[in-house]
Enzyme design. Sequence first.
Site, PDB file in Angstrom:
ATOM      1  N   GLU A   1      26.336 -23.016   7.828  1.00  0.00           N
ATOM      2  CA  GLU A   1      27.727 -22.966   7.363  1.00  0.00           C
ATOM      3  C   GLU A   1      27.943 -22.096   6.118  1.00  0.00           C
ATOM      4  O   GLU A   1      27.946 -22.587   4.993  1.00  0.00           O
ATOM      5  CB  GLU A   1      28.245 -24.387   7.099  1.00  0.00           C
ATOM      6  CG  GLU A   1      28.217 -25.255   8.337  1.00  0.00           C
ATOM      7  CD  GLU A   1      28.966 -26.564   8.167  1.00  0.00           C
ATOM      8  OE1 GLU A   1      29.387 -26.860   7.041  1.00  0.00           O
ATOM      9  OE2 GLU A   1      29.137 -27.272   9.172  1.00  0.00           O
TER      10      GLU A   1
ATOM     11  N   GLU B   1      26.162 -29.267  15.333  1.00  0.00           N
ATOM     12  CA  GLU B   1      26.671 -30.488  14.692  1.00  0.00           C
ATOM     13  C   GLU B   1      27.971 -30.886  15.354  1.00  0.00           C
ATOM     14  O   GLU B   1      28.789 -30.030  15.696  1.00  0.00           O
ATOM     15  CB  GLU B   1      26.972 -30.289  13.196  1.00  0.00           C
ATOM     16  CG  GLU B   1      25.755 -30.215  12.328  1.00  0.00           C
ATOM     17  CD  GLU B   1      26.111 -30.059  10.840  1.00  0.00           C
ATOM     18  OE1 GLU B   1      27.198 -30.489  10.410  1.00  0.00           O
ATOM     19  OE2 GLU B   1      25.272 -29.488  10.117  1.00  0.00           O
TER      20      GLU B   1
HETATM   21  C1  PNW Z   1      28.969 -30.175   7.667  1.00  0.00           C
HETATM   22  N1  PNW Z   1      35.224 -28.980   6.712  1.00  0.00           N
HETATM   23  O1  PNW Z   1      29.803 -29.875   6.612  1.00  0.00           O
HETATM   24  C2  PNW Z   1      27.585 -30.056   7.106  1.00  0.00           C
HETATM   25  O2  PNW Z   1      26.760 -29.130   7.768  1.00  0.00           O
HETATM   26  C3  PNW Z   1      26.887 -31.356   6.899  1.00  0.00           C
HETATM   27  O3  PNW Z   1      25.900 -31.203   5.925  1.00  0.00           O
HETATM   28  C4  PNW Z   1      27.900 -32.422   6.540  1.00  0.00           C
HETATM   29  O4  PNW Z   1      27.335 -33.629   6.154  1.00  0.00           O
HETATM   30  C5  PNW Z   1      28.793 -32.620   7.758  1.00  0.00           C
HETATM   31  O5  PNW Z   1      29.364 -31.398   8.178  1.00  0.00           O
HETATM   32  C6  PNW Z   1      29.912 -33.631   7.531  1.00  0.00           C
HETATM   33  O6  PNW Z   1      30.743 -33.206   6.511  1.00  0.00           O
HETATM   34  C7  PNW Z   1      31.137 -29.677   6.698  1.00  0.00           C
HETATM   35  O7  PNW Z   1      35.869 -29.135   5.646  1.00  0.00           O
HETATM   36  C8  PNW Z   1      31.868 -29.767   5.529  1.00  0.00           C
HETATM   37  O8  PNW Z   1      35.812 -28.650   7.773  1.00  0.00           O
HETATM   38  C9  PNW Z   1      33.213 -29.523   5.531  1.00  0.00           C
HETATM   39  C10 PNW Z   1      33.847 -29.209   6.718  1.00  0.00           C
HETATM   40  C11 PNW Z   1      33.143 -29.127   7.902  1.00  0.00           C
HETATM   41  C12 PNW Z   1      31.782 -29.383   7.884  1.00  0.00           C
END
Ligand code: PNW
Length: 481
Positions: free
Chosen positions: A199, A387
């Site tokens: 990401e 994920e």
């Molecule tokens: C992912 N958004 O993060 C990460 O890869 C993980 O480490 C995390 O724990 C998981 O999703 C849950 O949050 C994101 O704002 C953080 O759309 C933010 C977003 C999406 C994914």
Amino acid sequence: MSILTRRQFGKTAALSTAAALAGVALPKFGLAQPHVSTLSFPQGFLWGCATAAYQVEGGAAEDGRGPSLWDVFSHTPGKTHLGETGDVADDSYHRYKEDIQLLKALGVSTYRMSLSWSRIFPSGSGAVNPKGVDYYNRVVDELLANNITPYVTLFHWDTPAGLAGGWQNRDTSKAFGDYAAYIGKHFSDRVKHFMTTNEFTCFTDLGYRIAQFAPGLKLANGAANQVRHHGILAHGLGLQALRANSPSDVQVGLAENAVVYVPVIETDAHIKAAQKATRVGNAPFLTALMEGKYIDEYLQQEGADAPKVEAGDFKAIGGALDFVGLNIYTPTYVRADDSKLGFAVEPAPTSYPHMASPWLTLGPECIYWGVRNVVDLWSPKGIFITENGCSSDDVPNDAGQIEDVDRVMYLRNHLTHLHRAASEGYPVKGYFLWSLLDNFEWADGYSKRFGIHYVDFKTQKRTPKLSAQWYREVIAKNAVE
Ligand code: PNW
């Protein structure tokens, strides 16, 4: 189970009477004879769970691990929920065998994990830490001994604090390339699937532009764009280094949370708009990787703030991938319009539903469109959902069980739409559920739970939630019902 509407039921009843009179056997519908439709996934589809090093390992100062920007950030007052840190997290550094047994009990064939760069190179570059390497050797060997295939991410946001300037400094991308070369050399005899980075937006924009994540900076637009460029350059150099230091059966991709544009209505015009939006809306990251350049729309939009690119950068960044990993959580609805770009993003009404994390708006068709837009635009060799999952306000009941029916609802609906993509022939090879365990949810600390196993952070006891039981059934049947 299909429940007939009142009108359909009336029709069926009338037909049955007529058929009975004519002595004809009709298929049976209705509540007494539930019609169960099984959505089977392709043979060999890979089911897995995902975690990341800083979110589960703990052991932050153990066996020579160096600090990362997330250690520094989480220990800075006011940066995370209640000042929580990943110092202990799920203590998987010591409990990895127990966690691998949880995976085994689910029946998964794969596990997506990440390596802590500063456990292996405590300062980010230079001297290697043999104890850190040993830890990952033990984890990988234990997975293989249990017939679980490791899918390894080299970088899930825990930048070594020893790298001066972090991602503002181009040397960090080069250090990442050296680290990737080392990982290729020492692990590719047993690990055959690598993801370079996780990401881009989260370790570039959230860290350096809006200060929500480590290192908590608010740089001006041009400088923040340069950070983005160093992020994708690291991916490119890592990709080259992994390839150069691994046998030819090793597959390399990445895990990216590309913005998923969903057509408001499934018409040709809106579908085309969603495709255009996918290309333009992901221009600094996935589009740059897939097309080997910054597209004109992005360069025009940024003008003098566009990233400075050096000769050869895009040869690395645009290197062919064996698979694209998509982290998919939420939809962004889009419609066709007659603007220059040909699309407009629909704002969400305040009533729009979300899961426990406010950003996690619900729209399970996003998993279908995420796959379809990327494949229709760029035809990658394969796609993994690296994920997908959600937070839920999980509270154990009197019997100590966690009945997370909302998570089951979320997962069931996403898998139903993923099934659509697979059955239409899109090359989806596997699915990693985020997450195996409740863990350190970054700036939200331990306040948001994403696991299908509940973790009591006082005792480190793991308890399978209802969603874990549900996922076990999906895996066993290779189908969602
Ligand atoms: C992912 N958004 O993060 C990460 O890869 C993980 O480490 C995390 O724990 C998981 O999703 C849950 O949050 C994101 O704002 C953080 O759309 C933010 C977003 C999406 C994914």
